[in-house]
Design an enzyme around this catalytic site. Structure first.
Site, PDB file in Angstrom:
ATOM      1  N   LYS A   1      10.156  24.954 -19.113  1.00 55.14           N
ATOM      2  CA  LYS A   1      10.460  23.530 -19.288  1.00 55.14           C
ATOM      3  C   LYS A   1      10.967  22.929 -17.988  1.00 55.14           C
ATOM      4  O   LYS A   1      10.659  21.775 -17.658  1.00 55.14           O
ATOM      5  CB  LYS A   1      11.481  23.342 -20.412  1.00 55.14           C
TER       6      LYS A   1
ATOM      7  N   CYS B   1      14.124  26.598 -30.677  1.00 52.37           N
ATOM      8  CA  CYS B   1      12.886  27.182 -31.194  1.00 52.37           C
ATOM      9  C   CYS B   1      13.235  27.885 -32.506  1.00 52.37           C
ATOM     10  O   CYS B   1      13.034  29.081 -32.666  1.00 52.37           O
ATOM     11  CB  CYS B   1      12.277  28.148 -30.192  1.00 52.37           C
TER      12      CYS B   1
ATOM     13  N   GLU C   1      21.517  28.248 -15.390  1.00 48.68           N
ATOM     14  CA  GLU C   1      21.142  29.490 -16.074  1.00 48.68           C
ATOM     15  C   GLU C   1      22.239  30.513 -15.841  1.00 48.68           C
ATOM     16  O   GLU C   1      22.640  30.754 -14.705  1.00 48.68           O
ATOM     17  CB  GLU C   1      19.797  30.013 -15.566  1.00 48.68           C
TER      18      GLU C   1
ATOM     19  N   GLY D   1      12.329  29.123 -17.276  1.00 48.14           N
ATOM     20  CA  GLY D   1      11.859  28.125 -16.325  1.00 48.14           C
ATOM     21  C   GLY D   1      10.653  27.316 -16.702  1.00 48.14           C
ATOM     22  O   GLY D   1      10.242  26.436 -15.941  1.00 48.14           O
TER      23      GLY D   1
ATOM     24  N   CYS E   1      20.106  24.944 -20.074  1.00 43.66           N
ATOM     25  CA  CYS E   1      19.837  26.371 -20.323  1.00 43.66           C
ATOM     26  C   CYS E   1      18.397  26.614 -19.914  1.00 43.66           C
ATOM     27  O   CYS E   1      17.498  26.704 -20.748  1.00 43.66           O
ATOM     28  CB  CYS E   1      20.081  26.722 -21.788  1.00 43.66           C
ATOM     29  N   ALA E   2      18.160  26.733 -18.616  1.00 43.79           N
ATOM     30  CA  ALA E   2      16.824  26.553 -18.060  1.00 43.79           C
ATOM     31  C   ALA E   2      15.954  27.804 -18.049  1.00 43.79           C
ATOM     32  O   ALA E   2      14.735  27.703 -17.904  1.00 43.79           O
ATOM     33  CB  ALA E   2      16.916  25.998 -16.639  1.00 43.79           C
ATOM     34  N   GLY E   3      16.534  28.986 -18.169  1.00 46.00           N
ATOM     35  CA  GLY E   3      15.701  30.183 -18.096  1.00 46.00           C
ATOM     36  C   GLY E   3      14.752  30.307 -19.280  1.00 46.00           C
ATOM     37  O   GLY E   3      15.101  29.872 -20.377  1.00 46.00           O
TER      38      GLY E   3
ATOM     39  N   ASP F   1      27.717  29.457 -16.434  1.00 39.92           N
ATOM     40  CA  ASP F   1      27.787  29.202 -17.863  1.00 39.92           C
ATOM     41  C   ASP F   1      27.717  27.692 -18.059  1.00 39.92           C
ATOM     42  O   ASP F   1      28.548  26.955 -17.509  1.00 39.92           O
ATOM     43  CB  ASP F   1      29.098  29.751 -18.426  1.00 39.92           C
TER      44      ASP F   1
END
Length: 482
Positions: A304, A416, A323, A302, A298-300, A347
């Protein structure tokens, strides 16, 4: 908070002269000269948040640039906009009491100004006269004398008591409801304070320290891109200080991060130190023979992915980044340019990627309760229902991560959020459902710098905290499968 009030200015409205006093204010042009640009910007941010569900930390920087507001004026506008957004619940209770009516019955354009004025009166060193008079000017310039008189009367009543006096008058009794009292005092919804209390094991002292830290404007953390520059070089060129924990972190003392040359040139970025530690953790885990297939699920937007991609470039590995949103995928492309990263708009639960990844980061969509201090208005938008919906998604993503990882590889699951439902409960449920999956001790993955021993707790997971580590409240668990 009167003993340690936030910085401010005894600023009177700009553009007045003796010859104009007593003359009718007939034109919009004249009225516009009567108001302080910094306060106008702060008011407009609050309006955007209220009317459009905008994000203050996205609206304000653009607004300051477009209006040419810089230096002390920009800092003042930032303090007002973010501070009033963060303290909204407390401010609204005070405004309602002083106005003698519920906040929903107050016109929104007046409420924005009342929040700014009340914040200045209770939480800054701006003189009461300046806080009231500039607020009245803001309303008079747009709404006329009648509404300005209402704002004047409410703020004068607010000014008759300090923040501590208002808290004592309006908050629940600490003897009967300590959590409610602390939640009111430090401007948090009660349900969030209860979540924090549970995550902290019920300690009232820890809860107070966390809420206090969460109620302050956070420091700016920079990240030096490995292979491009070191933290020491970034600290030297930015005027910052090398971080305590992450080997790539620099604490920026002040100013606008976009003014840092290394950030403009792509050698550094803005990223919380806790996020840096999590990105690093997935790259240092023991996975046996590493074939160089790494994945960020789940990269967005960006941040990390850029750090992991930089480390992949050094190690000769390749990172796939998933993403679901095309807009956020474009942000990743900008962050990872020239790095060995392939972006997939899909997904993550059904990406079509083949299993066998050595390292997987699943920084799952979450409630964001661990980063409330960086998103000033978000605490007032969240509800327990948000968590219930997210937990289902988190479990599905973690199950898929364990399917995609190779036997003996590592999945780093992070949020988070310190909410037990999104952290330890998700991990426990997935471990019970996925055959051959087991949890590893995550503490060695973040034992770096000064971060070791009792600062990391009893394990096997790691929970970072603003009041202990100075980071966002990031959660980290490490899993593998046979």
């Amino acid at each position: 908070m009167s003993a340690d009030r936030r910085p401010g200015r005894d600023r009177a409205p700009q553009g007045r002269s003796d010859r104009n006093r007593g003359k009718p204010q007939n034109t919009a042009k004249f009225r516009q000269k009567e108001v302080d640009p910094a306060r106008v910007a702060a008011r407009d941010v609050l309006r955007a948040v209220r009317e459009r569900d905008a994000y203050a930390n996205l609206v304000l920087p653009k607004m300051l640039r477009e209006r040419g507001i810089t230096g002390r004026d920009a800092a003042f506008a930032t303090e007002l906009a973010y501070g009033a957004s963060r303290a909204q619940g407390l401010l609204d209770a005070v405004i309602s009491s002083a106005a003698g009516r519920p906040v929903p019955e107050i016109d929104g354009t007046l409420l924005d100004v009342l929040r700014l004025g009340t914040y200045q009166l209770l939480r800054t060193r701006v003189s009461p006269h300046a806080a009231v008079s500039t607020s009245v000017d803001l309303v008079r310039a747009e709404n006329g004398m009648g509404p300005a008189g209402f704002v004047n009367a409410v703020l004068r009543k607010v000014s008759q008591k300090t923040e501590e006096m208002w808290v004592d008058e309006l908050a629940p009794s600490p003897a009967e409801d300590l959590v409610g009292y602390l939640a009111f005092q430090y401007a948090h919804p009660r349900w969030i304070a209860e979540v924090f209390r549970d995550a902290l094991g019920g300690s009232a002292g820890q809860l107070q320290a966390l809420l206090a830290a969460d109620d302050e404007r956070p420091p700016v953390h920079l990240v030096a891109r490995p292979g491009m520059m070191t933290a020491e070089e970034l600290a030297l060129t930015s005027g910052g200080e090398v971080g305590r924990f992450s080997p790539y972190c620099v604490y920026l003392a002040g100013g606008d991060p976009s003014d840092v040359d290394a950030i403009r040139e792509g050698y550094a970025g803005v990223q919380d130190e806790g996020s840096q530690l999590i990105a690093r953790a997935v790259t240092v885990a023991d996975v046996g023979e590493d074939s160089g297939r790494w994945l960020d699920m789940c990269a967005g937007p960006g941040g990390k992915a850029a750090l992991i991609g930089s480390l992949a470039d050094i190690d000769g590995a390749h990172l796939d980044a998933i993403e679901v949103s095309e807009h956020r995928a474009e942000l990743i492309r900008k962050a990872v340019r020239d790095l060995p990263v392939t972006i997939h708009v899909a997904d993550a639960r059904s990406s079509g990627l083949a299993p066998g990844f050595d390292r997987i980061l699943l920084d799952a969509p979450c409630s964001g309760l661990g980063s409330l201090r960086r998103r000033p208005e978000s605490r007032w938008r969240r509800s327990p229902r948000d968590v219930d919906e997210l937990v289902v998604l988190q479990k599905e993503l973690l199950s898929e991560a364990l399917r995609l990882v190779k036997p003996g590889g590592v999945v780093v699951y992070s949020t988070c959020s310190p909410h037990p439902a999104e952290t330890t409960a998700v991990v426990a449920d997935v471990l019970a459902e996925v055959e051959g999956a087991r949890q590893l001790d995550a503490r060695p993955l973040v034992t770096v710098g000064e971060l070791e021993g009792e600062l990391l707790g009893d394990g096997p997971h790691v929970q970072l905290w603003p009041h202990i580590h100075g980071t966002d409240a990031m959660f980290l668990a490490a899993l593998t499968r046979d």
